[in-house]
Scaffold this motif. Structure first.
Motif, short mmCIF file in Angstrom:
data_model
loop_
_atom_site.label_atom_id
_atom_site.label_comp_id
_atom_site.label_asym_id
_atom_site.label_seq_id
_atom_site.Cartn_x
_atom_site.Cartn_y
_atom_site.Cartn_z
N ASP A 48 1.14 -1.19 -0.08
CA ASP A 48 0.09 0.19 -0.17
C ASP A 48 0.91 0.90 -0.03
OD1 ASP A 48 -2.29 -1.40 0.08
OD2 ASP A 48 -2.46 -1.07 2.31
N LEU A 49 2.29 0.96 0.86
CA LEU A 49 3.19 2.39 0.76
C LEU A 49 3.48 2.51 -0.57
CD1 LEU A 49 4.77 2.38 4.00
CD2 LEU A 49 3.22 4.02 3.17
N VAL A 50 4.18 1.76 -1.32
CA VAL A 50 4.43 1.41 -2.74
C VAL A 50 3.53 2.43 -3.27
CG1 VAL A 50 5.10 0.82 -4.57
CG2 VAL A 50 6.45 -0.03 -2.41
N LYS A 51 2.45 1.77 -3.21
CA LYS A 51 1.23 2.19 -4.49
C LYS A 51 1.18 3.61 -4.44
CE LYS A 51 -2.29 -0.54 -5.57
NZ LYS A 51 -3.81 -1.69 -5.25
N LYS A 52 0.91 3.77 -3.11
CA LYS A 52 0.35 5.65 -2.79
C LYS A 52 1.45 6.32 -3.44
CE LYS A 52 -2.04 5.37 1.41
NZ LYS A 52 -2.26 5.89 3.19
N SER A 53 2.66 5.68 -3.29
CA SER A 53 4.30 6.53 -3.20
C SER A 53 4.00 6.26 -5.43
CB SER A 53 5.37 6.23 -3.01
OG SER A 53 5.89 4.96 -3.24
N GLU A 54 3.72 6.22 -5.52
CA GLU A 54 3.80 5.76 -7.16
C GLU A 54 2.50 6.99 -7.82
OE1 GLU A 54 2.66 1.81 -7.81
OE2 GLU A 54 4.56 0.76 -8.18
N ARG A 55 1.70 7.38 -6.39
CA ARG A 55 0.94 8.64 -7.37
C ARG A 55 1.78 10.18 -8.11
NH1 ARG A 55 -3.03 9.48 -2.49
NH2 ARG A 55 -1.69 9.81 -1.85
N ARG A 56 1.26 11.01 -8.76
CA ARG A 56 2.06 11.69 -8.98
C ARG A 56 2.65 12.70 -8.36
NH1 ARG A 56 -1.20 13.63 -13.55
NH2 ARG A 56 -0.62 12.24 -15.22
N PRO A 57 3.63 13.62 -7.70
CA PRO A 57 4.04 13.86 -6.68
C PRO A 57 3.46 15.28 -6.57
CG PRO A 57 5.94 14.19 -8.54
CD PRO A 57 4.54 13.51 -9.39
N THR A 58 2.86 16.41 -7.23
CA THR A 58 1.82 17.24 -6.96
C THR A 58 0.28 17.08 -6.94
OG1 THR A 58 3.81 18.61 -8.78
CG2 THR A 58 1.72 19.41 -8.63
N PRO A 59 0.83 17.16 -5.81
CA PRO A 59 -1.01 17.61 -5.45
C PRO A 59 -2.13 18.50 -6.00
CG PRO A 59 0.35 17.96 -3.41
CD PRO A 59 1.21 18.52 -4.47
N THR A 60 -3.85 17.73 -6.05
CA THR A 60 -4.68 17.94 -7.00
C THR A 60 -4.31 19.82 -6.43
OG1 THR A 60 -5.10 15.33 -7.42
CG2 THR A 60 -6.52 17.96 -7.87
N SER A 61 -4.40 20.00 -5.14
CA SER A 61 -4.91 21.36 -4.85
C SER A 61 -3.62 22.71 -5.23
CB SER A 61 -4.84 21.52 -3.46
OG SER A 61 -3.21 20.93 -3.00
N ILE A 62 -2.60 21.56 -5.64
CA ILE A 62 -1.27 22.79 -6.15
C ILE A 62 -1.58 23.31 -7.82
CG2 ILE A 62 0.80 23.23 -7.01
CD1 ILE A 62 1.47 21.48 -4.20
N TYR A 63 -1.82 22.40 -8.21
CA TYR A 63 -2.88 22.53 -9.69
C TYR A 63 -3.59 23.62 -10.12
CZ TYR A 63 -0.04 18.26 -11.54
OH TYR A 63 1.41 17.73 -11.44
#
Length: 189
Positions: A16-31
């Motif tokens: 689960d940690l690896v799966k979470k870390s594979e997400r795009r690094p920039t949070p949606t809120s910043i975009y």
């Protein structure tokens, strides 16, 4: 038997940690934050040129600060707070701010024409977003490319090119945020 269940549980946790870390690094809120900032800031060049500098003088640093806080909060929520990456982001985006300040000094001291300041800053920001794509999040390569096309547009088209660029970037940032948001939701289910 108990050891086997514990091992399975540990492996599941790591997966689960690896799966979470594979997400795009920039949070949606910043975009989404920057979609709003660039939409209004770029349109101001066409409609309120005298106030544009004041807008960016406030919104550039403020947007950077808020972005840093949003990025930190996102990293904390995923359990992946990394001081080194935070420092790299601060140095990268902080350099962009400092270089923009140097351009303003060039304009104030009459080393570049005041009406060219926007184009020069756009080039610096384009390079900043492009290199963010190289070092942090590949999405910024495309966004930097859009900005580069916008720069060329400022040389060719006399009216509303800044507004068009702002709208284009805002749409791109929003679409990226919405797509990322959907993929993040799908990963958690």
């Amino acid at each position: 038997m108990m050891v086997s269940n514990k091992a399975e549980s540990d492996i599941g946790y790591v997966r689960d940690l690896v799966k979470k870390s594979e997400r795009r690094p920039t949070p949606t809120s910043i975009y989404l934050l920057w979609a709003g900032i660039v939409l209004f800031g770029f349109a101001m060049v066409d409609f309120f040129p005298r106030q544009t500098g004041y807008y960016w003088m406030i919104m550039g640093p403020l947007g950077g600060l808020v972005s840093g806080l949003l990025g930190r909060r996102d990293s904390e929520s995923r359990g992946q707070l990394n001081r080194e990456i935070g420092i790299r982001h601060a140095l990268h985006w902080g350099a962009l701010l400092v270089l923009t300040g140097f351009v303003i000094v060039l304009a104030v001291t009459d080393h570049i024409a005041g009406d060219e300041i926007g184009r020069v800053i756009l080039l610096i920001v384009t390079f900043g977003w492009w290199t963010a794509g190289v070092h942090f999040d590949r999405v910024f390569l495309w966004l930097g490319g859009l900005m580069a096309l916008g720069f060329v547009g400022t040389l060719i088209f006399p009216i509303y090119v800044w507004t068009s660029l702002g709208v284009t970037l805002a749409i791109a940032l929003t679409v990226i945020a919405l797509r990322k948001g959907r993929s993040d939701v799908a990963e958690t289910h």
